[in-house]
Design a protein around this motif. Structure first.
Motif, short mmCIF file in Angstrom:
data_model
loop_
_atom_site.label_atom_id
_atom_site.label_comp_id
_atom_site.label_asym_id
_atom_site.label_seq_id
_atom_site.Cartn_x
_atom_site.Cartn_y
_atom_site.Cartn_z
N ASP A 30 26.66 79.29 25.72
CA ASP A 30 27.12 79.02 24.35
C ASP A 30 26.02 78.43 23.48
OD1 ASP A 30 30.44 77.95 25.43
OD2 ASP A 30 29.58 79.93 24.99
N HIS A 31 25.11 77.69 24.09
CA HIS A 31 24.08 77.03 23.29
C HIS A 31 22.80 77.84 23.19
CE1 HIS A 31 26.48 73.41 23.04
NE2 HIS A 31 26.66 73.44 24.34
N LEU A 32 22.60 78.73 24.13
CA LEU A 32 21.35 79.49 24.16
C LEU A 32 21.67 80.97 24.16
CD1 LEU A 32 19.61 77.26 26.81
CD2 LEU A 32 18.82 77.57 24.49
N ASP A 41 17.21 83.81 22.59
CA ASP A 41 16.45 82.61 22.98
C ASP A 41 15.96 82.75 24.41
OD1 ASP A 41 18.93 80.60 21.31
OD2 ASP A 41 17.07 81.46 20.52
N LEU A 88 23.06 71.69 26.88
CA LEU A 88 22.88 70.68 25.85
C LEU A 88 23.63 69.44 26.32
CD1 LEU A 88 21.77 70.15 22.97
CD2 LEU A 88 24.02 70.77 22.12
N HIS A 131 23.35 66.22 24.93
CA HIS A 131 23.70 65.26 23.89
C HIS A 131 23.12 65.73 22.58
CE1 HIS A 131 24.40 61.28 22.04
NE2 HIS A 131 23.21 61.42 21.51
N GLU A 132 23.85 65.51 21.50
CA GLU A 132 23.35 65.89 20.18
C GLU A 132 23.75 64.80 19.19
OE1 GLU A 132 24.86 69.59 18.89
OE2 GLU A 132 23.43 69.80 17.26
N PHE A 190 18.46 65.83 20.04
CA PHE A 190 19.29 66.41 21.08
C PHE A 190 18.59 66.29 22.42
CE2 PHE A 190 17.02 70.39 21.55
CZ PHE A 190 16.42 70.55 20.32
N THR A 191 19.41 66.16 23.43
CA THR A 191 18.93 66.06 24.81
C THR A 191 19.32 67.33 25.55
OG1 THR A 191 19.32 63.68 24.73
CG2 THR A 191 19.00 64.66 26.90
N PHE A 192 18.35 67.94 26.20
CA PHE A 192 18.62 69.20 26.88
C PHE A 192 18.31 69.06 28.37
CE2 PHE A 192 14.30 70.42 27.80
CZ PHE A 192 13.56 69.76 26.83
N GLN A 207 17.15 71.69 31.51
CA GLN A 207 16.75 73.04 31.94
C GLN A 207 16.95 73.11 33.45
OE1 GLN A 207 15.23 75.74 29.91
NE2 GLN A 207 16.10 76.63 31.76
#
Lengths: 213, 258, 407
Positions: free
Chosen positions: B55-57, B61, B112, B114-115, B138-140, B142
Motif C-alpha cells: 500500500d505504501h510502495l 517505486d 511505513l 511511523h509518519e 517518517f520512519t521506514f 526495509q
C-alpha cells in the motif's frame, strides 16, 4: 516587531524543540547519530520501563495511540574497531546462543563439551570461545575449559586445506590421537570467509564432523 | 504586483528554497559492512531480486529499488534478475521457462512504521514567512529475506531508518551556513548527501546480507564444488586454524606441542 | 517547489516514494578515506576517556550484580578459596581498566563474606611456567597447567579459578563469569552471563549493602511516585524597572513571598502556584503582592530526580504599593491636595496588575533560580517607568530575578 524579537519568538523555540531529537542536524552530528540504535515502541511499554523519562500515555480514546523513539547509544563509535570484529562482537550473544542451541541437541547428557574458536584475531577468538563455553554451561551442559590440541605436523598439513576439508580432518585426527575421547565433543566456531561478519559452527563427535550453520 | 503586497510576499515565499532533508539510520543500517562493494564477491552467482510492492510502495517505486539493487549486485559479479509482482498476493518468481534456478533469491519489501506531519506547523510556517519550519518525518523499515534455490530461508533482517524534512527559509539558511562554515565534507546535511548516505547504507547491508546467505548456503550444502569457478579453488581463509596458544597439554609420547 | 510542497499530495509522496527517490545508483556511491588530523586524534582520545569512564561504572555494576547473586545463591557450600585467574576487558581497551575491575571485584568480595568465595592471591597464575618430566617439557600459563602450579606451591591451597570476561556488544556491556576447577580436565563448575546497557544508568550500589537490580529499581519507582503533589515555596526576588524619561531609574523593589505550588500531573510537567508576598523599603513605603503562575517543564516530559529541570512560566500578579514609592508608578502629576495630604502623613497608594513571562531552573524541586519580565498594562506614561523590551503592543517594563526554596 523588530527582527530579533521575531527570531526569538518564532524560530528559536522551534529549533530548540529539536534538541532532544537524535537525528543529525543542528544539535547532533552524523557520527553521533550513527552511534545510536533506535526502535519505535508504544508509549505504554516505554512508560513501564522508564516512568521517570516518559509520562503515562493519555487515557484510551482521548488521542490516537502514540509511540516513542527509544534510542540506546553504542559504547563504541563506528570505526573504533575493525568492521568485521565489530560486526561479530556486536551480535555475539545472539549468534552464540543460536549456535549453542543447535549444537547442544547433539551428544548425550554425559557428554563433556570443549569449545574452540577459529578467527584471525586471537583476542576476538578468545571472546567467541568464552561466550560459547558460558552459554553451554548455562544450558546445563558439562563443559571443560581445555581445548584439544593436535600435533604440530597435523596443524601444518591442515593449514593448506580448504575449510570443508580442514575441520572434518582435524576432527578425525583429534579422535584418532586421543585428544578427544568418545564421550567428549568439540564445538568449533569459525568464519569461513574473511569477508563475512557472521559465525559458522560445527560439532566434532566421535571423530565425525557435522556442520551446524 | 505592488498593489497586492500580500500576493507578492506569497510568491516570494513560494519561490524561496527551503528544504533540508535529514536521514537517520535507526536499526541495522549503521552496522559495519565488511564486503567491498567494488569487488567480485558474487562471481558466477545467479541472484533473483524480488521487490514486493504494497500500500505504501507502488510497483513503480519498487522498480527503482530493484533496478538499483541489480546494479549494486551486478557490480559485484552476480548475474541478477529482478521481479516486481504487479498483482497483489502474487509471490511466484517470474522466471523464463527452462532458465536455471537462481542461487539466491532476495526479497525486498518496505513498511511505513511511523509518519508525522502536523498541519498547524505548515500554517505557522506560512504565517511566519517560513521562519517557523514545517517538519515532516517518517520512519521506514526495509525487510530483507534471502532464500536459497530450494526456497529455504537463509537470512531475514529488517533495516530501519528515518527521513526528516524541514521546510523553511530559516532552517535552510542556518543549515547552509553550518555546511559552509562549520561542517566537514562528510558531515554536511542536504538532500543529495542524505540520498547518498541512505544508498550506501542500504546497499551495503544488502550486499553483506547476501554474502552471508551465500556462505551459509555453501556450508549447509556441505561445500558443493563450484562448477562455474572451476575445480581449483583457493583456501578462503589465508590463516590455518591455530588453537589458542595458552593451553597446551603434555602428550603421552613426550613430544613438545605448540 | 514550495507551493507544491504544501499540498496534501506531498504527504503520500514523501512517505511512499522516499526509498526509491532517495536511492542513488551504485556508480554514484563513493567512499573517501580521511586522514585524521591532530585535532581529530585529540577528539578521539577525549571520547575514549569518556567512554572508558562510563564503561567502568557499568562494569562495576555488573560485578556488584554477580557478587550479589553469589550472596543469594552461593556457588559453594562453604567458604572456598578461589583464584582470580583472569579479568579480560573489551577488545580495544587496555590494562588500566583491567586493574580497576580487579580492584573493585576484590573490594566487593571482601565485604560480602556470604558469597562463599574467598579470594586467594596467585601471582604465578598469569606467568609462564615450565615443567619438564618423563612426558616431556611443557611451557604454559600457570593457570593452564594446574598440576605444575600445584607442584610449585603456586596455588596457595585453592582449587578453583575465576575468570571474568567483559565485552562491549553494541549498546550492551556483557560480563561472562566462570569458575573452573583446577584439576586435569579443567571442568567449569559455575558460569553466568550478565549484561547492562547504555540506556540504564549505573546503579552505584554500596558494596557493604548490595541489593538486587530489581530492588534498586523499586526504590527508584517509590521515590518517583512518593513525591507529594504539593510543595510550599518561599521566594526572594527583586524587580528592576526600565529607565524612564530623562534616564531616571526607579529603585529596585525587593519582594519576599510564600505560598503553595501544586503539580498538575504526576510527571510534574505542569505545575501551578499561588503566592502572596510583601516588601518594606524604609523611607519609601511598603508593598503587598499576590501572584499566580502556571509552569511548564521544558527539559523533558517528566521532572527528573537526578538533574535540574527548566520550567517556563506565565503568571499574573497584583501589586499594591503604599508610601512614597507609589509615586514611581504614577503617570500624572500629584495635585496640591495630594501633596498636602502627604505632608500631613496620609499615605500615597497605588495598585496595578502585571503579566509575567519567565524561566525557572529548579533542582530536585527544592531550590530554584528564575528570571522573568513583566508587562504592566495599566502603567503607561509613568515618567519613572520605561520599557525593557517591546513585543508589538506589549511593553515589558520590569525585569525580575528570584530564588525559591520549596518545602
Amino acid at each position: 516587531m523588530d527582527p530579533i524579537t521575531f527570531v526569538l519568538v518564532f524560530f528559536l523555540p522551534t529549533l530548540a524543540g529539536r534538541a532532544t531529537d537524535p537525528s543529525p542536524g543542528f544539535f547532533h552530528t552524523k557520527e553521533e547519530a550513527r552511534t545510536m540504535e533506535c526502535v519505535r515502541m508504544s508509549q505504554t511499554e516505554v512508560h513501564e520501563r522508564e516512568p521517570a523519562r516518559v509520562p503515562e500515555p493519555p487515557p484510551r480514546g482521548a488521542r490516537t495511540p502514540s509511540d516513542v523513539l527509544v534510542c540506546k547509544r553504542r559504547y563504541l563509535s563506528p570505526g573504533e574497531r575493525p568492521a568485521r570484529d565489530e560486526g561479530i562482537l556486536s551480535n555475539l550473544r545472539a549468534e552464540v546462543s543460536a549456535i549453542v542451541q543447535a549444537g547442544s541437541a547433539l551428544g548425550e547428557p554425559s557428554t563433556v563439551w570443549h569449545v574452540d574458536a577459529f578467527y584471525p584475531e586471537p583476542a576476538v577468538a578468545q571472546k567467541i570461545a568464552v561466550a560459547a563455553r558460558t552459554e553451554l554451561v548455562e544450558r546445563g551442559k558439562k563443559v571443560s575449559d581445555q581445548v584439544p590440541v593436535l600435533a604440530a605436523g597435523d596443524l601444518s598439513v591442515l593449514g593448506h586445506l580448504l575449510p570443508q576439508e580442514q575441520y572434518p580432518l582435524a576432527c578425525a585426527r583429534a579422535f584418532a590421537e586421543g585428544a578427544l575421547a568418545a564421550q567428549e565433543a568439540l564445538l568449533g566456531v569459525m568464519i569461513v570467509d574473511a569477508r563475512e561478519a557472521q559465525l559458522h559452527a560445527g560439532v566434532c563427535l566421535e571423530g565425525k564432523w557435522r556442520w551446524l550453520r | 504586483m505592488s498593489r497586492h503586497p500580500l500576493l507578492a510576499v506569497a510568491v516570494v515565499v513560494a519561490l524561496l528554497p527551503g528544504c533540508v532533508t535529514v536521514y537517520e539510520p535507526l536499526l541495522g543500517l549503521q552496522r559495519p559492512v565488511v564486503v567491498d562493494m567494488n569487488a567480485p564477491n558474487f562471481e558466477g552467482q545467479k541472484i533473483l531480486v524480488r521487490c514486493l510492492p504494497n500500500d505504501h510502495l507502488s510497483p513503480q517505486d519498487m522498480d527503482i529499488l530493484c533496478s538499483r539493487t541489480r546494479g549494486v549486485l551486478a557490480n559485484q559479479g552476480a548475474e541478477v534478475e529482478t521481479s516486481v509482482p504487479r498483482r497483489s498476493g502474487s509471490r511466484a518468481a517470474d522466471r523464463e521457462e527452462g532458465a536455471a534456478p537462481a542461487d539466491l533469491i532476495i526479497e525486498l519489501s518496505g513498511r511505513l512504521l511511523h509518519e508525522d506531519n502536523v498541519p498547524i506547523l505548515w500554517i505557522l510556517s506560512y504565517l511566519s514567512l517560513t521562519l517557523v519550519p514545517a517538519i515532516t518525518e517518517f520512519t521506514f523499515a526495509q525487510d530483507v529475506s534471502i532464500r536459497d534455490q530450494e526456497g529455504s530461508l537463509l537470512i531475514a533482517d529488517s533495516l530501519q531508518g528515518r527521513i526528516i524534512q524541514y521546510f523553511g527559509a530559516g532552517v535552510w539558511a542556518v543549515n547552509a551556513a553550518l555546511d559552509m562554515a562549520v561542517r566537514k565534507e562528510d558531515e554536511k546535511i542536504n538532500e543529495d548527501v542524505s540520498k547518498k548516505d541512505l544508498s550506501r547504507d542500504l546497499f551495503g547491508q544488502i550486499s553483506q546480507l547476501a554474502f552471508h546467505a551465500k556462505t551459509r548456503a555453501r556450508v549447509l550444502r556441505g561445500f558443493p564444488p563450484d562448477a562455474k569457478a572451476g575445480a581449483k579453488t583457493e583456501p578462503m581463509l589465508p590463516v590455518p586454524p591455530v588453537p589458542p596458544p595458552a593451553r597446551p597439554t603434555p602428550t603421552e609420547t613426550g613430544k613438545l606441542r605448540d | 517547489m514550495a507551493v507544491a510542497a504544501m499540498t496534501a499530495a506531498r504527504r503520500r509522496a514523501g512517505a511512499s516514494a522516499a526509498l526509491g527517490a532517495f536511492l542513488v545508483s551504485a556508480t554514484a556511491l563513493a567512499g573517501a578515506d580521511a586522514s585524521a588530523t591532530d585535532a581529530e586524534r585529540l577528539q578521539v582520545e577525549t571520547l575514549r576517556a569518556e567512554i572508558a569512564s562510563q564503561l567502568q561504572l557499568q562494569a562495576y555494576d555488573l560485578v556488584d550484580e554477580l557478587v550479589y547473586g553469589w550472596t543469594q545463591r552461593p556457588p559453594f557450600g562453604e567458604p572456598t578459596p578461589v583464584l582470580l585467574a583472569d579479568v579480560s576487558v573489551p577488545v580495544g581497551f587496555g590494562s588500566g581498566l583491567q586493574a580497576l575491575l580487579e580492584n573493585h571485584f576484590a573490594s566487593v568480595i571482601l565485604k560480602n563474606a556470604r558469597s562463599s568465595v574467598v579470594l586467594a592471591h596467585c601471582p604465578m597464575c598469569t606467568q609462564l611456567v615450565v615443567h619438564s618430566g618423563a612426558r616431556g617439557t611443557v611451557v604454559a600459563r600457570g593457570i593452564d597447567a594446574p598440576e605444575t602450579l600445584a607442584a610449585a606451591g603456586g596455588l596457595s591451597g585453592s582449587r578453583h579459578a575465576l575468570f571474568l570476561d567483559f565485552e562491549v556488544e553494541g549498546s550492551a556491556l556483557v560480563l561472562r563469569a566462570r569458575i573452573t576447577s583446577l584439576e586435569k580436565s579443567l571442568p567449569i563448575v559455575f558460569a553466568r552471563t550478565l549484561s547492562t546497557s547504555t540506556a540504564s544508568p549505573a546503579l552505584l550500589r554500596s558494596p557493604e549493602r548490595l541489593k538486587s537490580a530489581d530492588e534498586a529499581r523499586q526504590e527508584y519507582l517509590d521515590a518517583l511516585q512518593g513525591r507529594s503533589p504539593l510543595s510550599f515555596p518561599i521566594r526572594l526576588g527583586v524587580r528592576i524597572y526600565g529607565r524612564g524619561n530623562n534616564q531616571v531609574l526607579a529603585p529596585p523593589f525587593p519582594w519576599l513571598s510564600g505560598g503553595v505550588e501544586a503539580a498538575l500531573t504526576q510527571a510534574r510537567a505542569w505545575t501551578a502556584s499561588f503566592l502572596v508576598g510583601g516588601n518594606w523599603m524604609p523611607g519609601l513605603g511598603y508593598g503587598l503582592m499576590g501572584q499566580a503562575r502556571l509552569n511548564r517543564l521544558l527539559t523533558g516530559e517528566v521532572a527528573s530526580l537526578t538533574r535540574p529541570d527548566l520550567y517556563a512560566f506565565v503568571g499574573l500578579a497584583v501589586l499594591s504599593i503604599s508610601g512614597n514609592a507609589a509615586l514611581t508608578f504614577r503617570s500624572d502629576i500629584p495635585t496640591l491636595a495630594e501633596l498636602q495630604a502627604a505632608a500631613l502623613g496620609t499615605e500615597l497608594h497605588t495598585a496595578f496588575g502585571a503579566v509575567q513571562l519567565g524561566l525557572e531552573l529548579r533542582a530536585k524541586n527544592r531550590v530554584g533560580v528564575g528570571a522573568m519580565v513583566e508587562w504592566l498594562p495599566t502603567i503607561t506614561g509613568a515618567p519613572m517607568i520605561g520599557d525593557y523590551w517591546s513585543l508589538g503592543p506589549i511593553h515589558f517594563q520590569s525585569f525580575g530575578a528570584e530564588v525559591t526554596f520549596c518545602f
